[in-house]
Motif scaffolding. Sequence first.
Motif, short mmCIF file in Angstrom:
data_model
loop_
_atom_site.label_atom_id
_atom_site.label_comp_id
_atom_site.label_asym_id
_atom_site.label_seq_id
_atom_site.Cartn_x
_atom_site.Cartn_y
_atom_site.Cartn_z
N VAL A 156 0.84 -1.20 0.00
CA VAL A 156 0.00 0.00 0.00
C VAL A 156 0.88 1.24 0.00
O VAL A 156 1.85 1.34 0.75
N GLU A 157 0.53 2.16 -0.88
CA GLU A 157 1.21 3.45 -0.97
C GLU A 157 0.19 4.52 -0.59
O GLU A 157 -0.92 4.53 -1.13
N SER A 158 0.57 5.39 0.35
CA SER A 158 -0.35 6.43 0.80
C SER A 158 0.44 7.63 1.30
O SER A 158 1.47 7.47 1.95
N SER A 159 -0.08 8.81 1.03
CA SER A 159 0.57 10.02 1.53
C SER A 159 0.49 10.09 3.06
O SER A 159 1.27 10.81 3.68
N GLN A 160 -0.42 9.33 3.65
CA GLN A 160 -0.52 9.30 5.12
C GLN A 160 0.71 8.67 5.78
O GLN A 160 0.92 8.81 6.97
N PHE A 161 1.53 7.97 4.99
CA PHE A 161 2.73 7.34 5.53
C PHE A 161 3.95 8.26 5.50
O PHE A 161 4.98 7.93 6.08
N ALA A 162 3.85 9.40 4.83
CA ALA A 162 4.99 10.31 4.70
C ALA A 162 5.50 10.74 6.07
O ALA A 162 4.72 11.15 6.94
N GLY A 163 6.80 10.60 6.27
CA GLY A 163 7.43 11.02 7.51
C GLY A 163 7.20 10.09 8.69
O GLY A 163 7.60 10.40 9.80
N ILE A 207 2.82 -6.73 5.48
CA ILE A 207 2.56 -5.35 5.05
C ILE A 207 3.83 -4.71 4.48
O ILE A 207 4.88 -4.74 5.11
N ARG A 208 3.68 -4.13 3.30
CA ARG A 208 4.71 -3.25 2.74
C ARG A 208 4.01 -1.92 2.52
O ARG A 208 3.13 -1.80 1.67
N ALA A 209 4.39 -0.91 3.30
CA ALA A 209 3.71 0.39 3.28
C ALA A 209 4.70 1.48 2.92
O ALA A 209 5.75 1.61 3.55
N TYR A 210 4.33 2.29 1.93
CA TYR A 210 5.22 3.32 1.40
C TYR A 210 4.49 4.62 1.20
O TYR A 210 3.28 4.64 0.96
N ALA A 211 5.23 5.72 1.25
CA ALA A 211 4.71 7.03 0.87
C ALA A 211 4.97 7.22 -0.62
O ALA A 211 5.90 6.62 -1.16
N PRO A 212 4.19 8.04 -1.30
CA PRO A 212 4.43 8.29 -2.72
C PRO A 212 5.87 8.77 -2.95
O PRO A 212 6.41 9.56 -2.17
N GLY A 213 6.49 8.25 -3.98
CA GLY A 213 7.87 8.62 -4.31
C GLY A 213 8.91 7.71 -3.69
O GLY A 213 10.07 7.75 -4.09
N GLU A 214 8.53 6.91 -2.71
CA GLU A 214 9.47 5.95 -2.13
C GLU A 214 9.45 4.67 -2.97
O GLU A 214 8.47 4.37 -3.63
N GLN A 215 10.53 3.92 -2.89
CA GLN A 215 10.62 2.66 -3.62
C GLN A 215 9.98 1.54 -2.80
O GLN A 215 10.33 1.37 -1.65
N PRO A 216 9.08 0.78 -3.42
CA PRO A 216 8.50 -0.37 -2.69
C PRO A 216 9.48 -1.51 -2.54
O PRO A 216 10.47 -1.58 -3.16
#
Length: 86
Positions: free
Chosen positions: A43-50, A77-86
Amino acid sequence: MSLDLLKQRLAALAPTKLEIQDDSAQHAGHAGNRGGGHYTILVESSQFAGKSTIMRHRLVYEAVGDLIPTQIHALSIRAYAPGEQP
């Protein structure tokens, strides 16, 4: 459990990317499993940024926690912010 229910719950994270893999067949008869499925989530979400990996996982568990252990037995779970590499 239907994957649609899992997708519905994870929609709370406003994912920009969501992949769910049902790994249940690979774990048939797994000791301690009382019927819940095994799932891998990317899952990629801006909520994960920082946020740290632990905080990201907590956000995912907040979204699906009531499905554990009855409908979900194991969750990878693999959780990333947009722009990060999965």
